[in-house]
Design a protein around this motif. Structure first.
Motif, PDB file in Angstrom:
ATOM      1  N   GLU A  54      22.246  -4.451   3.928  1.00  0.00           N
ATOM      2  CA  GLU A  54      21.596  -3.249   4.432  1.00  0.00           C
ATOM      3  C   GLU A  54      20.328  -2.930   3.640  1.00  0.00           C
ATOM      4  O   GLU A  54      19.285  -2.600   4.214  1.00  0.00           O
ATOM      5  N   VAL A  55      20.424  -3.047   2.308  1.00  0.00           N
ATOM      6  CA  VAL A  55      19.262  -2.756   1.465  1.00  0.00           C
ATOM      7  C   VAL A  55      18.177  -3.803   1.676  1.00  0.00           C
ATOM      8  O   VAL A  55      16.984  -3.470   1.770  1.00  0.00           O
ATOM      9  N   ALA A  56      18.569  -5.078   1.771  1.00  0.00           N
ATOM     10  CA  ALA A  56      17.593  -6.155   1.992  1.00  0.00           C
ATOM     11  C   ALA A  56      16.841  -5.943   3.304  1.00  0.00           C
ATOM     12  O   ALA A  56      15.617  -6.126   3.373  1.00  0.00           O
ATOM     13  N   LYS A  57      17.568  -5.540   4.339  1.00  0.00           N
ATOM     14  CA  LYS A  57      16.942  -5.283   5.642  1.00  0.00           C
ATOM     15  C   LYS A  57      15.970  -4.117   5.544  1.00  0.00           C
ATOM     16  O   LYS A  57      14.861  -4.161   6.095  1.00  0.00           O
ATOM     17  N   LEU A  58      16.384  -3.067   4.841  1.00  0.00           N
ATOM     18  CA  LEU A  58      15.526  -1.893   4.661  1.00  0.00           C
ATOM     19  C   LEU A  58      14.255  -2.254   3.907  1.00  0.00           C
ATOM     20  O   LEU A  58      13.145  -1.856   4.284  1.00  0.00           O
TER      21      LEU A  58
ATOM     22  N   PRO B 120       0.988  12.476   9.732  1.00  0.00           N
ATOM     23  CA  PRO B 120      -0.328  12.606  10.372  1.00  0.00           C
ATOM     24  C   PRO B 120      -1.368  11.630   9.831  1.00  0.00           C
ATOM     25  O   PRO B 120      -2.298  11.258  10.542  1.00  0.00           O
ATOM     26  N   LYS B 121      -1.222  11.218   8.570  1.00  0.00           N
ATOM     27  CA  LYS B 121      -2.191  10.313   7.956  1.00  0.00           C
ATOM     28  C   LYS B 121      -1.674   8.879   7.862  1.00  0.00           C
ATOM     29  O   LYS B 121      -2.220   8.065   7.112  1.00  0.00           O
ATOM     30  N   GLY B 122      -0.605   8.593   8.606  1.00  0.00           N
ATOM     31  CA  GLY B 122      -0.181   7.206   8.689  1.00  0.00           C
ATOM     32  C   GLY B 122       1.149   6.881   8.055  1.00  0.00           C
ATOM     33  O   GLY B 122       1.837   7.749   7.497  1.00  0.00           O
ATOM     34  N   ALA B 123       1.510   5.584   8.157  1.00  0.00           N
ATOM     35  CA  ALA B 123       2.784   5.079   7.628  1.00  0.00           C
ATOM     36  C   ALA B 123       2.539   4.525   6.234  1.00  0.00           C
ATOM     37  O   ALA B 123       2.448   3.309   6.031  1.00  0.00           O
ATOM     38  N   VAL B 124       2.404   5.412   5.266  1.00  0.00           N
ATOM     39  CA  VAL B 124       2.083   5.019   3.893  1.00  0.00           C
ATOM     40  C   VAL B 124       3.177   5.488   2.948  1.00  0.00           C
ATOM     41  O   VAL B 124       3.872   6.473   3.212  1.00  0.00           O
ATOM     42  N   VAL B 125       3.322   4.779   1.853  1.00  0.00           N
ATOM     43  CA  VAL B 125       4.290   5.151   0.833  1.00  0.00           C
ATOM     44  C   VAL B 125       3.605   5.184  -0.520  1.00  0.00           C
ATOM     45  O   VAL B 125       2.668   4.430  -0.778  1.00  0.00           O
ATOM     46  N   ALA B 126       4.055   6.085  -1.373  1.00  0.00           N
ATOM     47  CA  ALA B 126       3.553   6.164  -2.743  1.00  0.00           C
ATOM     48  C   ALA B 126       4.530   5.444  -3.643  1.00  0.00           C
ATOM     49  O   ALA B 126       5.745   5.573  -3.489  1.00  0.00           O
ATOM     50  N   GLY B 127       4.029   4.702  -4.553  1.00  0.00           N
ATOM     51  CA  GLY B 127       4.921   3.988  -5.460  1.00  0.00           C
ATOM     52  C   GLY B 127       4.136   3.110  -6.397  1.00  0.00           C
ATOM     53  O   GLY B 127       2.913   3.140  -6.433  1.00  0.00           O
ATOM     54  N   SER B 128       4.858   2.335  -7.155  1.00  0.00           N
ATOM     55  CA  SER B 128       4.233   1.457  -8.131  1.00  0.00           C
ATOM     56  C   SER B 128       5.074   0.208  -8.262  1.00  0.00           C
ATOM     57  O   SER B 128       6.283   0.225  -8.035  1.00  0.00           O
ATOM     58  N   ARG B 129       4.427  -0.882  -8.633  1.00  0.00           N
ATOM     59  CA  ARG B 129       5.173  -2.107  -8.935  1.00  0.00           C
ATOM     60  C   ARG B 129       5.362  -2.278 -10.446  1.00  0.00           C
ATOM     61  O   ARG B 129       5.759  -3.332 -10.917  1.00  0.00           O
ATOM     62  N   LEU B 130       5.066  -1.196 -11.180  1.00  0.00           N
ATOM     63  CA  LEU B 130       5.357  -1.174 -12.608  1.00  0.00           C
ATOM     64  C   LEU B 130       6.584  -0.308 -12.838  1.00  0.00           C
ATOM     65  O   LEU B 130       6.787   0.681 -12.143  1.00  0.00           O
ATOM     66  N   GLU B 131       7.367  -0.655 -13.827  1.00  0.00           N
ATOM     67  CA  GLU B 131       8.634   0.041 -14.100  1.00  0.00           C
ATOM     68  C   GLU B 131       8.727   0.360 -15.580  1.00  0.00           C
ATOM     69  O   GLU B 131       7.827   0.063 -16.354  1.00  0.00           O
ATOM     70  N   ASN B 132       9.871   0.929 -15.950  1.00  0.00           N
ATOM     71  CA  ASN B 132      10.091   1.181 -17.377  1.00  0.00           C
ATOM     72  C   ASN B 132      10.035  -0.135 -18.136  1.00  0.00           C
ATOM     73  O   ASN B 132      10.456  -1.176 -17.639  1.00  0.00           O
ATOM     74  N   GLY B 133       9.469  -0.061 -19.330  1.00  0.00           N
ATOM     75  CA  GLY B 133       9.282  -1.275 -20.118  1.00  0.00           C
ATOM     76  C   GLY B 133       9.486  -1.043 -21.603  1.00  0.00           C
ATOM     77  O   GLY B 133      10.399  -0.321 -21.994  1.00  0.00           O
ATOM     78  N   ILE B 134       8.601  -1.600 -22.411  1.00  0.00           N
ATOM     79  CA  ILE B 134       8.839  -1.699 -23.847  1.00  0.00           C
ATOM     80  C   ILE B 134       7.625  -1.227 -24.642  1.00  0.00           C
ATOM     81  O   ILE B 134       6.493  -1.617 -24.355  1.00  0.00           O
TER      82      ILE B 134
ATOM     83  N   ASN C 297       8.361  -3.124   3.645  1.00  0.00           N
ATOM     84  CA  ASN C 297       7.216  -3.949   3.252  1.00  0.00           C
ATOM     85  C   ASN C 297       6.422  -4.458   4.446  1.00  0.00           C
ATOM     86  O   ASN C 297       5.238  -4.783   4.317  1.00  0.00           O
ATOM     87  N   SER C 298       7.047  -4.530   5.614  1.00  0.00           N
ATOM     88  CA  SER C 298       6.340  -5.036   6.795  1.00  0.00           C
ATOM     89  C   SER C 298       5.738  -3.925   7.659  1.00  0.00           C
ATOM     90  O   SER C 298       4.818  -4.187   8.436  1.00  0.00           O
ATOM     91  N   THR C 299       6.233  -2.687   7.513  1.00  0.00           N
ATOM     92  CA  THR C 299       5.747  -1.612   8.391  1.00  0.00           C
ATOM     93  C   THR C 299       5.073  -0.461   7.653  1.00  0.00           C
ATOM     94  O   THR C 299       4.505   0.418   8.290  1.00  0.00           O
ATOM     95  N   ARG C 300       5.147  -0.436   6.344  1.00  0.00           N
ATOM     96  CA  ARG C 300       4.551   0.648   5.571  1.00  0.00           C
ATOM     97  C   ARG C 300       3.501   0.099   4.608  1.00  0.00           C
ATOM     98  O   ARG C 300       3.629  -1.006   4.096  1.00  0.00           O
ATOM     99  N   LYS C 301       2.470   0.888   4.366  1.00  0.00           N
ATOM    100  CA  LYS C 301       1.387   0.496   3.476  1.00  0.00           C
ATOM    101  C   LYS C 301       1.543   1.201   2.135  1.00  0.00           C
ATOM    102  O   LYS C 301       1.689   2.422   2.082  1.00  0.00           O
ATOM    103  N   LEU C 302       1.508   0.425   1.067  1.00  0.00           N
ATOM    104  CA  LEU C 302       1.619   0.983  -0.277  1.00  0.00           C
ATOM    105  C   LEU C 302       0.242   1.443  -0.747  1.00  0.00           C
ATOM    106  O   LEU C 302      -0.724   0.679  -0.704  1.00  0.00           O
ATOM    107  N   LEU C 303       0.159   2.705  -1.161  1.00  0.00           N
ATOM    108  CA  LEU C 303      -1.101   3.201  -1.704  1.00  0.00           C
ATOM    109  C   LEU C 303      -1.495   2.413  -2.946  1.00  0.00           C
ATOM    110  O   LEU C 303      -0.651   2.104  -3.790  1.00  0.00           O
ATOM    111  N   LEU C 304      -2.774   2.107  -3.055  1.00  0.00           N
ATOM    112  CA  LEU C 304      -3.247   1.419  -4.247  1.00  0.00           C
ATOM    113  C   LEU C 304      -3.133   2.341  -5.454  1.00  0.00           C
ATOM    114  O   LEU C 304      -3.273   3.566  -5.326  1.00  0.00           O
ATOM    115  N   PRO C 305      -2.888   1.785  -6.640  1.00  0.00           N
ATOM    116  CA  PRO C 305      -2.796   2.651  -7.828  1.00  0.00           C
ATOM    117  C   PRO C 305      -4.145   3.286  -8.130  1.00  0.00           C
ATOM    118  O   PRO C 305      -5.189   2.666  -7.921  1.00  0.00           O
TER     119      PRO C 305
END
Length: 557
Positions: free
Chosen positions: A466-470, A356-370, A475-483
């Motif tokens: 298949e994964v590359a296509k997905l 209902p509130k759009g094509a958005v995804v929750a996530g981060s471009r940060l990962e496990n680190g050091i 990335n082209s049809t969904r909006k990533l929520l800002l952190p």
């Protein structure tokens, strides 16, 4: 002296003066140049690198650093892995490992840090896991040393990750974990469907939650003895996928339904923090999933069954929709080859659904680190250690080494594309390979590399088509929520926050499941739920969060 002699002398004096000025100028130039160049071997190597932005590190003497190592059961540690030789050949650094089974890693890491016995380098640390060790001073504020890490700094700048990095800041304005970095958002979790069943019955692949409901209804009509959707992970990934599309601004780092149990979330339109489990958006989401359960479309055991029980229903054809990720889907396919027979089915992971509130995804471009142990700064080679970490984890050259291995041994380049050597396999990219990139060589292990992290081209180099296509579609049809912005609680504030939040998080999760499965009524019990959240401190939690946020946000910029 004759007139001619005087002219000759004058000419010679001019020549001598000119030569002196020229020599002096050259001398000054060389002096200035030398003053700006560190002539150590590794700095010369960096200067002479083919790519000046991909600064290479190699010590001019053998070095050894200590490191904690999470031993994965799927590819147990081997002392003779090519990985160790390749790292030493490239950097002249050896790693003295403290090896811990993956299942005990978090607990052992905490014990070692708390007792002051932790190795210098502490990888496999997700953002947020460093917080318990900040107040004691047991780990370094790594943000103090970023100026010595040119590869890390370049990736942050070029990929626009500064706001993401700001979310890691603590009350002192510093951050204490060096995160893994992604150039692009990499989607991991979404629904998998039995595409062969959908196609056989002319059911469109859903793009929204409403379309999923319609598809499930048709499946229920055609297969009345089935429950079309039965999920794993106690429904947590399912709800985390749905939440932002219903207007609940979760991110992977705060996840309403994941292990951290955060319920106070950032409302960017109001620039404040709110308790979302009592919101209308949250109720709408619960209403949707409750309807699926009522109509026999979603298995109520989703929220109690083990992962294996959920997967077993899917791979034996008792359900047709399940949450998955880009790794687990292959495991399911392998099992289905045994249960249904190869070629008798088709499983597809679909793009996260819009709501209902759009094509958005929750996530981060940060990962496990050091994390880096505070005692590391006492190592006489501490600054070399920083350069080593910067090169191995954050330069494209280092990332390629830990991911693909050694060119000509584990991989080759064909028309500019990475390709496993004929006798090497990994993630079914080369099924005929008799050696495994992880088990036999030690590369592509989670301690050193991110599955789809780093530069875009390198991340995509190991994706199946298949994964590359997905990924491209996401990335082209969904909006990533800002952190969300940081809320840097100090030690006493964090203790107060946890005392309020933990019982609330447990209660919210318990009632979430009850509302969805119908044990509690959204019509009759919702108001009482809201009052119970208030009674357990929801308002105090919101006030604490907003007070800290408003009093610190200027210095967090």
């Amino acid at each position: 002296m004759s007139r001619n002699a005087k002219k000759l002398l004058s000419f010679l004096l001019v020549v001598v003066l000119a030569v002196s000025v020229l020599l002096a100028g050259c001398g000054n130039k060389n002096t200035e140049s030398n003053s700006n160049i560190n002539t150590s071997k590794q700095e010369q190597t960096a200067t002479n690198s083919k790519d000046p932005q991909n600064l290479h590190f190699k010590s001019d003497k053998p070095l050894e650093f200590t490191m904690l190592y999470s031993d994965h059961p799927n590819y147990p540690y081997k002392e003779d892995w090519l990985l160790w030789k390749a790292i030493k050949d490239a950097t002249n650094v050896s790693l003295k490992l403290t090896i811990v089974p993956m299942s005990d890693y978090s607990q052992k890491r905490s014990l070692l840090i708390s007792s002051g016995q932790a190795p210098e380098i502490i990888p496999k640390t997700y953002p947020g896991q460093e917080i318990p060790f900040v107040a004691s001073g047991a780990i370094l504020p790594i943000s103090d040393y970023i100026n010595e890490m040119p590869n890390f700094s370049r990736e942050v700048k070029e990929w626009g990750l500064q706001k993401d990095l700001d979310t890691l800041k603590q009350a002192d304005g510093k951050f204490y974990v060096l995160p893994g970095l992604h150039e692009l958002y990499t989607m991991q979790y979404s629904l998998a469907i039995r595409q062969d069943i959908f196609e056989k019955n002319n059911i469109p692949i859903p793009n929204t939650w409403d379309e999923l409901e319609s598809a499930l209804k048709k499946l229920k009509e055609i297969y009345p003895n089935s429950t079309p959707m039965s999920d794993r992970w106690q429904g947590k990934a399912l709800l985390l996928n749905a939440a932002p599309t219903f207007g609940i601004p979760v991110s992977s780092s705060d996840g309403l339904f994941d292990w951290t149990g955060a319920n106070v979330l950032y409302n960017s339109s109001k620039d404040d923090w709110e308790f979302y489990p009592t919101s209308s958006e949250y109720k709408d989401m619960l209403t949707y999933f409750n309807r699926l359960v009522k109509e026999g479309l979603l298995d109520p055991e989703t929220f109690t069954q083990t992962d294996d029980q959920a997967v077993q229903k899917f791979v034996t054809g008792k359900s047709f929709v399940i949450m998955t990720n880009t790794q687990e889907i292959q495991n399911m396919i392998n099992r289905m080859n045994e249960t249904l027979g190869q070629g008798n089915f088709k499983v597809t992971q679909i793009v996260p659904l819009a709501g209902p509130k759009g094509a958005v995804v929750a996530g981060s471009r940060l990962e496990n680190g050091i994390m880096i142990s505070a005692k590391a700064k006492d190592d006489p080679n501490f600054h070399q250690m920083l350069k080593f970490i910067d090169w191995l984890w954050y330069s494209e050259e280092g990332e390629t080494l830990t991911k693909w291995g050694v060119e000509g041994v584990t991989y080759q380049k064909v028309n500019g594309k990475f390709q496993l050597m004929p006798d090497v396999n990994y993630m079914n990219l080369n099924p005929s390979g008799t050696k495994n990139l992880q088990k036999d060589y030690g590369f592509s292990g989670g301690v050193f590399c991110l599955l789809y992290g780093g530069p875009k081209d390198l991340a995509e180099s190991m994706m199946t088509p298949e994964v590359a296509k997905l990924e491209e579609e996401v990335n082209s049809t969904r909006k990533l929520l800002l952190p969300p912005p940081p809320v840097p609680l100090n030690e006493s504030q964090r203790e107060q926050y946890n005392m309020l939040n933990q019982p609330l998080a447990d209660y919210v999760q318990q009632m979430t499941y009850k509302f969805i499965t119908g044990v509690a009524s959204l019509d009759k019990d919702w108001n009482n739920f809201v009052q119970q959240c208030k009674a357990q401190g929801a308002d105090q939690l919101v006030k604490l969060t907003n007070d800290v946020y408003k009093s610190t946000k200027d210095k967090m910029k």
